[in-house]
Structures are given as C-alpha cells and as structure tokens.
Design a protein around this motif. Structure first.
Motif, short mmCIF file in Angstrom:
data_model
loop_
_atom_site.label_atom_id
_atom_site.label_comp_id
_atom_site.label_asym_id
_atom_site.label_seq_id
_atom_site.Cartn_x
_atom_site.Cartn_y
_atom_site.Cartn_z
N ILE A 22 -30.84 66.62 -40.15
CA ILE A 22 -30.72 66.16 -37.93
C ILE A 22 -31.52 64.83 -37.69
CG2 ILE A 22 -31.37 66.82 -35.34
CD1 ILE A 22 -31.05 69.51 -36.39
N ASP A 23 -30.86 63.70 -37.26
CA ASP A 23 -31.98 62.31 -36.45
C ASP A 23 -32.99 62.43 -35.63
OD1 ASP A 23 -32.20 60.46 -36.23
OD2 ASP A 23 -30.33 59.15 -36.12
N SER A 24 -33.97 62.32 -36.63
CA SER A 24 -35.00 62.55 -35.99
C SER A 24 -35.19 62.18 -33.97
CB SER A 24 -36.39 62.40 -36.95
OG SER A 24 -36.27 60.73 -36.27
N ASN A 25 -34.44 60.85 -34.04
CA ASN A 25 -34.57 60.45 -33.37
C ASN A 25 -33.89 61.25 -31.87
OD1 ASN A 25 -35.56 57.82 -33.64
ND2 ASN A 25 -34.05 56.81 -34.67
N ASN A 29 -34.52 61.91 -27.75
CA ASN A 29 -32.98 61.34 -26.67
C ASN A 29 -33.30 63.38 -25.80
OD1 ASN A 29 -33.05 58.78 -27.89
ND2 ASN A 29 -30.68 60.13 -29.50
N TYR A 30 -32.98 63.94 -26.57
CA TYR A 30 -32.57 65.67 -25.37
C TYR A 30 -34.12 65.87 -25.00
CZ TYR A 30 -27.84 65.04 -27.43
OH TYR A 30 -26.20 64.92 -27.80
N PRO A 433 -35.88 81.32 -27.19
CA PRO A 433 -35.61 80.10 -26.99
C PRO A 433 -34.11 79.73 -26.90
CG PRO A 433 -37.17 80.19 -28.89
CD PRO A 433 -37.17 81.43 -28.30
N ALA A 434 -33.88 78.04 -27.03
CA ALA A 434 -32.60 77.57 -26.87
C ALA A 434 -32.83 76.69 -28.07
CB ALA A 434 -32.88 77.08 -25.40
N TYR A 435 -31.42 76.66 -28.52
CA TYR A 435 -31.62 74.77 -29.50
C TYR A 435 -30.13 74.29 -29.18
CZ TYR A 435 -34.89 76.55 -33.06
OH TYR A 435 -36.14 76.14 -33.67
N LYS A 436 -30.59 73.39 -28.64
CA LYS A 436 -29.47 72.04 -29.05
C LYS A 436 -28.53 71.77 -29.82
CE LYS A 436 -27.35 68.68 -26.02
NZ LYS A 436 -26.53 69.16 -25.63
N SER A 437 -26.87 72.35 -29.61
CA SER A 437 -26.42 72.34 -30.74
C SER A 437 -25.95 70.43 -30.56
CB SER A 437 -25.11 72.95 -30.46
OG SER A 437 -23.93 72.39 -31.83
N VAL A 438 -26.34 69.43 -31.97
CA VAL A 438 -25.79 68.42 -32.33
C VAL A 438 -24.41 68.16 -32.87
CG1 VAL A 438 -27.59 67.54 -31.30
CG2 VAL A 438 -27.91 68.29 -33.80
N VAL A 439 -23.91 69.36 -33.07
CA VAL A 439 -23.01 69.08 -34.86
C VAL A 439 -21.37 68.36 -33.86
CG1 VAL A 439 -22.35 71.79 -34.57
CG2 VAL A 439 -21.48 70.20 -36.78
N THR A 440 -20.74 67.59 -34.69
CA THR A 440 -19.61 66.69 -34.28
C THR A 440 -18.52 68.65 -34.36
OG1 THR A 440 -20.34 64.84 -34.90
CG2 THR A 440 -17.84 65.22 -34.81
N LYS A 441 -17.99 68.60 -33.63
CA LYS A 441 -16.82 69.39 -33.47
C LYS A 441 -15.20 68.99 -34.82
CE LYS A 441 -18.82 71.94 -30.19
NZ LYS A 441 -20.13 71.08 -29.90
N HIS A 442 -15.20 70.00 -34.77
CA HIS A 442 -13.54 69.75 -36.20
C HIS A 442 -12.99 70.88 -36.17
CE1 HIS A 442 -15.78 66.30 -37.56
NE2 HIS A 442 -16.84 67.23 -38.42
#
Length: 450
Positions: A22-25, A29-30, A433-442
């Motif tokens: 996962i890109d640390s940036n 951003n989020y 706690p919540a985790y933001k999903s940053v995976v591309t949908k396929h």
C-alpha cells in the motif's frame, strides 16, 4: 520442508508482498491515523481509564511540547509510591497489585491479608508442572507463558464467567502463580534444550513476589536483600503503563469481545513478546554487548561517540540506526521508570563492583542526544527509557536473558487485569476501528478464463 517446497514458498511470498503493498502516501490522503497516532505523534484517544496515566508532554496550539515524565497508578505518582515503601524498608509490588486491582491503597491489615492470599495461591495445580510445562518445553519462555495461561482455562471450574468477582479471583491467581510458571518454564528450557540440571524449587508462602522469583530461579535459592529490593522495584515500575500501550490495548480489545480472562492475558503476552514492546530490553542487551566489544576504552567519551555515530548511520550493530533504550513514544525529557531504576542500579553497581560498566550506560544516556543531533541535524529530545537500565540490572542480578521479557510480563499481569476489569465494567462495546479499503475493484473471472 524440502528445498522444492521452500522455493515454492519463496515464490508465493513475492506474490503476497506485491499484492499487499500500500502506497504510504495514501495514509495522509485519507487522513488515516496510522498506528493509531495523530499527525503530531500523539495517540488517538480510544477510551477512558482510571487505572494508569502516562505523562511525557503537553500540547500547546497543536504542537507537542516536551515535559518531564510522570507515571501514575490510580492517580498516585509512582515516585511517591516508591518513596513510601522504600522508606518503610519493605517490598512494594504486592501493594501496587492491590492498588491497581482495587483502586485504592491498602491499609496495613488489608496489605497483609492480600499478601497472605497471594502466598497461599502461589503453588500451581496438581499435574500442571509435569503435564503442561515439563512435557512440552519451549525454546522461548514467552510462548511457554502464553501457552500455560491458555492451559489454565482447563484447570478452572468456572473459566468463562466474566462477573467481577470471578475475574478478580482469576486475576489474583494469575498474579500469584505467574512467577512459578516463568521459573519452571525457564528451568524446563535449560534442562531439555541446554542439557543443564533440572531444579524445581517450590514457592514459599512467606516470601514476596521478588524473593520468590530469586528463590525459584537460582539453583541455591540464595539472594541478598539489595538484590530482592531492586527486582521488586523493577516489578513495580513495569506493573502498569496506561491503556494505550500495545499489550494493555490488546487486553482491552480481546476483553471487549466477551472472551475469557485466559485468552485476553495470553494475547497480551503475545503482544509484549515483540521487540518493539517488551522485547526491547533484549535488544538493549545485544546492543550493549556489541558496544563493549567494539569500544576499547569504556571511559573514553569520544570513542563512545564515534561508535554511536556508526550505529545511527546504520554502519554498526543491527543496521537499524536505533540506539535501543533511548527515546520513547510518550516520554520526552525523562522516563520516571528509568530515573528510579538508575538510582537503584548505582547502588547495586557499587555493591557488585560494576561502576565502570554502569558508567558506560550513563555515557550512552548522556551522549546519544548529542550524536543524534549531529548526525541527523535535528534537535530532538531523547531521554533514556526503562529498558536501558533494566537489562543492566538483570545482568548484574545474574538473571538469564531468556527471562528478561517474561519478568516484564510477570510485573504487568496486575495492570492487564485491571484494564480487563475496567473494560468489562465500562466498555460495553466491542472495539472495532475502521480500515479504508484502497484495492481496485475487479470482476470475478471463472477459473477457465484466468
């Protein structure tokens, strides 16, 4: 596992690393609180507690301002607690256990009754040592502790009851018996893995926790009063450190799910084992041994500075660039635990004729901030933490490195149990706690089309 299987595992691990990256940036951003830390380094508020408080800085206009460290157990300053029992020339760990569990300082009668209760409960259940500890010796005592705590579930007639009375009963039994589990786990490891003689000394009801540890750990059960006092102080200083430290938070997370005491404490032990948490004292010992080998004159500060510079530049020791035992997530100007333990370490070093070695530790504490500023160009407050001196103290006490972190766990049982009880009584909500999903949908592709 054969060579072909190992190669396959290595291939699969490369896929895992690629797909898990996962890109640390994205964290910025989020606005993700990575490690449950705010952008200024302070911890995210996740709960309320009356058990312990750790103070190392104050926030002014959003900026973290350094301050001398303070540690409170149930609102009582640890400096005052230590001063109280040392002036009385008595051991303090049992008093601290009572304070953490019940929220108030005991009277003389209450302390005597509580200490007697711990003494009566110190021996492990019939068959536990033979069946649980000796039959399955572990090369790592922390894993043995976690496994033994989980096994105690099977010896408990009422393990899943989360009522206050039952959890208090379980907590007191764990505090009383943990030194025995640790000592026997170490003796089993020494015998079955190191081919040493097996010594199993029974705990003595009339002795304090610190005295019992030295009695059961040493082949001849012999120790001096100063040795017992400094071990007792170490137990007191490691007993609690607020609800935000990793292992106490783990205890509360597991507790919030409604799980049993043994599962919660075993999980905390697993957390404490990590080198970024309770295992840090082992890193300090390894680093100090490396410094001793490479610094010829321990009283030459310039030579010490040169080697510390190499460590920070990742040219020496483990290549991490870290001076272990220096710096803390909360403490800035001072760690009260290190201050108190250093005072007792000086007393012990004089008794054992180890002042030359202690002076090396003192020099590292003094020089590290200077070297860090010179190398990094950053003026940062870096104070010694408790791990810098705990390893020295244990080494002088002839305590084997295998139980440095297990001693930490032994001391922290009352703190963990106090946080568990508080979570049961006041949490009333599973920690999630919540985790933001940053995976591309396929779209799913059938096996025949891949």
């Amino acid at each position: 596992m054969n060579e072909q299987q190992r190669k396959k595992i290595e291939e699969l691990s490369l896929i895992v690393e690629q797909e898990s990256y996962i890109d640390s940036n994205l964290y910025a951003n989020y606005d993700v609180k990575r490690g449950l830390r705010n952008s200024n380094g302070t911890g995210v508020l996740a709960g309320l507690s009356k058990v312990g408080e750790v103070h190392g800085y104050y926030v002014e206009d959003g900026d973290v301002m350094p301050d001398h460290g303070k540690l409170y157990y149930r609102g009582k300053n640890v400096y005052d607690i230590v001063d109280g029992f040392q002036k009385d020339k008595r051991f303090g760990f049992e008093e601290v256990c009572y304070l953490l569990l019940f929220g108030k300082l005991p009277t003389a009668l209450e302390l005597n009754e509580f200490s007697d209760l711990l003494g009566e409960l110190r021996e492990l259940e019939d068959g536990f040592v033979r069946g649980m500890i000796l039959k399955a010796p572990s090369t790592d005592i922390m894993n043995k502790l976690a496994r033994s705590v989980l096994a105690k579930y099977s010896y408990d007639d009422n393990p899943d009851d989360t009522s206050t009375a039952n959890v208090i009963r379980q907590s007191i039994e764990l505090i009383a018996q943990f030194p025995s589990i640790m000592a026997y786990g170490y003796q089993a490891k020494s015998h079955y893995h190191n081919n040493e003689s097996l010594f199993l000394h029974k705990p003595k009801r009339e002795l304090s926790t610190a005295e019992n540890i030295l009695t059961m750990m040493r082949h001849d059960s012999d120790y001096s009063r100063v040795e017992a006092e400094i071990l007792d102080l170490s137990l007191v200083l490691h007993a609690e450190h607020g609800g935000g430290n990793n292992s106490s938070f783990v205890t509360r997370v597991v507790t919030s799910s409604g799980s049993d005491t043994y599962s919660a404490i075993a999980a905390a032990i697993g957390s404490l084992k990590g080198p970024k948490h309770g295992g840090a004292n082992m890193k300090v010992l390894a680093m100090m041994n490396d410094i001793k080998r490479n610094v010829k004159k321990w009283d030459n500060k310039e030579e010490i500075k040169r080697y510390l510079t190499k460590i920070i530049n990742k040219e020496a020791f483990d290549g991490s660039g870290l001076i272990y035992g220096m710096g803390h997530a909360i403490y800035t100007l001072s760690d009260p635990r290190a201050v108190l333990l250093k005072q007792k370490a000086i007393e012990l070093a004089k008794e054992k004729d180890k002042m030359l070695e202690l002076n090396l530790y003192l020099a590292i504490e003094e020089l590290t901030p200077q070297v860090f500023t010179e190398v990094k160009g950053i003026d940062k407050h870096i104070a010694a933490n408790v791990d810098l001196y705990s390893g020295f103290v244990y080494e002088i006490l002839n305590i084997p490195p295998d139980i440095y972190t297990p001693l930490f766990a032994t001391a922290r049982i009352p703190g963990w149990c106090a946080h568990r009880i508080e979570e049961l009584l006041t949490g009333h909500r599973i920690i999630r706690p919540a985790y933001k999903s940053v995976v591309t949908k396929h779209k799913y592709r059938p096996l025949s089309e891949r």
